[in-house]
Scaffold this motif. Sequence first.
Motif, PDB file in Angstrom:
ATOM      1  N   LEU A 364     -12.922  13.349 -65.358  1.00 42.14           N
ATOM      2  CA  LEU A 364     -12.441  14.660 -64.087  1.00 42.14           C
ATOM      3  C   LEU A 364     -12.535  16.020 -64.607  1.00 42.14           C
ATOM      4  CD1 LEU A 364      -9.392  12.813 -62.375  1.00 42.14           C
ATOM      5  CD2 LEU A 364     -11.809  12.692 -61.945  1.00 42.14           C
ATOM      6  N   SER A 365     -12.540  16.062 -65.870  1.00 40.21           N
ATOM      7  CA  SER A 365     -12.923  17.448 -66.343  1.00 40.21           C
ATOM      8  C   SER A 365     -14.045  18.115 -65.971  1.00 40.21           C
ATOM      9  CB  SER A 365     -12.716  17.435 -68.045  1.00 40.21           C
ATOM     10  OG  SER A 365     -13.953  16.783 -68.648  1.00 40.21           O
ATOM     11  N   GLU A 366     -15.338  16.962 -65.679  1.00 41.94           N
ATOM     12  CA  GLU A 366     -16.265  17.903 -65.100  1.00 41.94           C
ATOM     13  C   GLU A 366     -16.317  18.485 -63.859  1.00 41.94           C
ATOM     14  OE1 GLU A 366     -20.606  15.860 -63.342  1.00 41.94           O
ATOM     15  OE2 GLU A 366     -19.415  14.672 -64.594  1.00 41.94           O
ATOM     16  N   PHE A 367     -15.404  17.910 -62.862  1.00 39.34           N
ATOM     17  CA  PHE A 367     -14.993  18.410 -61.675  1.00 39.34           C
ATOM     18  C   PHE A 367     -13.750  19.390 -61.593  1.00 39.34           C
ATOM     19  CE2 PHE A 367     -16.498  13.869 -61.752  1.00 39.34           C
ATOM     20  CZ  PHE A 367     -17.773  14.084 -61.195  1.00 39.34           C
ATOM     21  N   LYS A 368     -13.254  19.759 -62.842  1.00 41.03           N
ATOM     22  CA  LYS A 368     -11.816  20.607 -62.641  1.00 41.03           C
ATOM     23  C   LYS A 368     -12.295  21.857 -61.995  1.00 41.03           C
ATOM     24  CE  LYS A 368      -8.583  22.823 -65.600  1.00 41.03           C
ATOM     25  NZ  LYS A 368      -8.062  22.887 -66.948  1.00 41.03           N
ATOM     26  N   SER A 369     -13.302  22.665 -61.984  1.00 38.20           N
ATOM     27  CA  SER A 369     -13.340  23.913 -61.611  1.00 38.20           C
ATOM     28  C   SER A 369     -13.477  23.440 -59.913  1.00 38.20           C
ATOM     29  CB  SER A 369     -14.596  24.382 -61.931  1.00 38.20           C
ATOM     30  OG  SER A 369     -15.823  23.958 -61.944  1.00 38.20           O
ATOM     31  N   SER A 370     -13.956  22.759 -59.436  1.00 38.66           N
ATOM     32  CA  SER A 370     -14.350  22.431 -58.266  1.00 38.66           C
ATOM     33  C   SER A 370     -12.924  22.150 -57.427  1.00 38.66           C
ATOM     34  CB  SER A 370     -15.472  21.450 -57.514  1.00 38.66           C
ATOM     35  OG  SER A 370     -16.734  21.921 -58.101  1.00 38.66           O
ATOM     36  N   PHE A 371     -12.306  21.260 -58.127  1.00 38.27           N
ATOM     37  CA  PHE A 371     -10.946  20.594 -57.748  1.00 38.27           C
ATOM     38  C   PHE A 371      -9.975  21.981 -57.493  1.00 38.27           C
ATOM     39  CE2 PHE A 371     -11.739  16.222 -59.161  1.00 38.27           C
ATOM     40  CZ  PHE A 371     -12.610  15.956 -58.109  1.00 38.27           C
ATOM     41  N   LEU A 372      -9.840  22.492 -58.640  1.00 42.17           N
ATOM     42  CA  LEU A 372      -8.879  23.757 -58.704  1.00 42.17           C
ATOM     43  C   LEU A 372      -9.231  24.565 -57.753  1.00 42.17           C
ATOM     44  CD1 LEU A 372      -6.434  24.506 -60.159  1.00 42.17           C
ATOM     45  CD2 LEU A 372      -7.845  25.687 -61.990  1.00 42.17           C
ATOM     46  N   ARG A 373     -10.646  25.280 -57.544  1.00 42.96           N
ATOM     47  CA  ARG A 373     -11.104  26.125 -56.513  1.00 42.96           C
ATOM     48  C   ARG A 373     -10.518  25.578 -55.031  1.00 42.96           C
ATOM     49  NH1 ARG A 373     -15.588  26.613 -57.558  1.00 42.96           N
ATOM     50  NH2 ARG A 373     -16.787  25.127 -56.700  1.00 42.96           N
ATOM     51  N   GLY A 374     -10.598  24.361 -54.869  1.00 42.34           N
ATOM     52  CA  GLY A 374     -10.413  23.757 -53.542  1.00 42.34           C
ATOM     53  C   GLY A 374      -8.716  23.794 -53.322  1.00 42.34           C
ATOM     54  N   ALA A 375      -7.933  23.507 -54.402  1.00 44.39           N
ATOM     55  CA  ALA A 375      -6.476  23.725 -54.204  1.00 44.39           C
ATOM     56  C   ALA A 375      -6.018  25.134 -54.013  1.00 44.39           C
ATOM     57  CB  ALA A 375      -5.901  23.300 -55.700  1.00 44.39           C
ATOM     58  N   ARG A 376      -6.736  26.082 -54.639  1.00 43.58           N
ATOM     59  CA  ARG A 376      -6.455  27.570 -54.325  1.00 43.58           C
ATOM     60  C   ARG A 376      -6.656  27.791 -52.888  1.00 43.58           C
ATOM     61  NH1 ARG A 376      -8.823  29.199 -60.006  1.00 43.58           N
ATOM     62  NH2 ARG A 376      -6.817  29.030 -61.364  1.00 43.58           N
ATOM     63  N   ILE A 377      -7.899  27.446 -52.392  1.00 42.31           N
ATOM     64  CA  ILE A 377      -8.213  27.736 -51.117  1.00 42.31           C
ATOM     65  C   ILE A 377      -7.349  27.036 -50.114  1.00 42.31           C
ATOM     66  CG2 ILE A 377      -9.926  27.271 -49.315  1.00 42.31           C
ATOM     67  CD1 ILE A 377     -12.072  27.471 -51.534  1.00 42.31           C
ATOM     68  N   MET A 378      -6.930  26.036 -50.174  1.00 43.07           N
ATOM     69  CA  MET A 378      -6.122  25.196 -49.419  1.00 43.07           C
ATOM     70  C   MET A 378      -4.619  26.031 -49.473  1.00 43.07           C
ATOM     71  SD  MET A 378      -7.369  22.693 -48.323  1.00 43.07           S
ATOM     72  CE  MET A 378      -8.758  21.797 -48.174  1.00 43.07           C
ATOM     73  N   VAL A 379      -3.936  26.313 -50.758  1.00 44.62           N
ATOM     74  CA  VAL A 379      -2.764  27.273 -50.645  1.00 44.62           C
ATOM     75  C   VAL A 379      -3.040  28.432 -49.974  1.00 44.62           C
ATOM     76  CG1 VAL A 379      -1.132  28.297 -52.058  1.00 44.62           C
ATOM     77  CG2 VAL A 379      -2.012  25.896 -52.800  1.00 44.62           C
ATOM     78  N   GLY A 380      -4.156  29.020 -50.334  1.00 43.48           N
ATOM     79  CA  GLY A 380      -4.321  30.315 -49.739  1.00 43.48           C
ATOM     80  C   GLY A 380      -4.337  30.219 -47.963  1.00 43.48           C
TER      81      GLY A 380
END
Length: 447
Positions: A364-380
Amino acid sequence: MTNQCDREKQLDSFDAQERRQALEGLAALKLPPAKPTDNHNLHFHSFFSYNAQDWSPSHIAWAAHRAGLYAAGLCDFDVLDGLEEFYAASALLGLRATVNLETRVYLREYSEVEITSPGEPGVTYIMGAGFTHQPAPGSAQAAGLQAYRDGAGARNLALIDRINPHLPSAAVDYATDVLPLTPSGSATERHIIRAYVNKARAAAGSDEAAIEFWAGILGKDLETVKAAYGKPALEEMVRSRLAKKGGLGYVQPSVDTFPPADEFAQWVLACDAMPMVTWLDGTSEGEKDGRAMLECLAAKGCAAVNIIPDRNWNYADAAVKATKVANLRAIVAAADDLGMPLNIGTEMNKAGLPFVDDLGGGVLSEFKSSFLRGARIMVGHCLLARYAALPYTQCTEPVAAKNTFYEAVGALTPLTAARAARLTDLGPEKALAAFRDFAARGDWTQS
């Protein structure tokens, strides 16, 4: 004196006031903070639908806070009963938060193939992401929400009516045996199965007799049932025999069993939330061309994609794992290319599911940046919709610019109760201007 363990147990009381008092008591302990992580889970089911540990929204927020999660998201089936509790708990604890709703719909464009509901062509799970308020009483949105709740209840009653004739000695009554297992009458199939297990034990009079009863119903030897008895494994076996495809109470869904995908997406949009595609693992006929599926649902208003990472990599068989990971890589790439933020989580509606995915190593480290970006957009989105009247789907900026802005807002340090009150006092227009300033600076200070 009430200790931490006692208060944590009280977090799962069916009494909302008791839950709130327990959470306030835990927060007042000022326990040493957990080390912050980038790990996040935006797909926690609570006891308002079904949580394998019977956790309330407050308990989920507390556990996420204690684990140092970057963000946490409530996601119940067909109801928003935990919405205000989860946002209040998260603000008290300083936790980034989202609230989602999950259901099943019929997707007519895929009526001939399986999608995310195995063995049920045309049926797919789908979500609304980032609900920020309960629909106003008397509104069309409130009527829509009630319809999803009522539809789930009607399907539950029909399932029980089909099962009861096969289990006359353990027949259950929905009102007296099932609904008391929930805090607000929002029962699921898993509650029904638990009710049958409870009723069979009561009717049998002893554990030994109950084991014999289930061995006969399940068509399994006594030792197998005995090994599972009193454990989640028994409920899984009973669920398979009674409710799943080929089971005693199963009927193949039709076009009329679940609401149309278009209708659900429009209702979510009317609630200022984000219609969201759910992704299983890319192995069904409907998911073989993942990008085509995303584009089909995006045309209906879907703006994000939900993934349960654990079922997309965690397999002992190397060949199966390689296939699943390749499919995951393709859907993440497609979502990123289409500008659709990714929402991840573990559900926790079944025993054995992880509390959170580890994004720091392994696959999952390969996808971390995409997942983290998604979380931030959802919270935003949740912050901007709740306080500035600018939900993600109503922002008219180009997708790339919109994602950058919502991600910057979601990346701010967690909202506190005091800051939430100040934003509310500002009103939507001034709050939006403040958010633009906060996002540009990367913190909650203003110029």
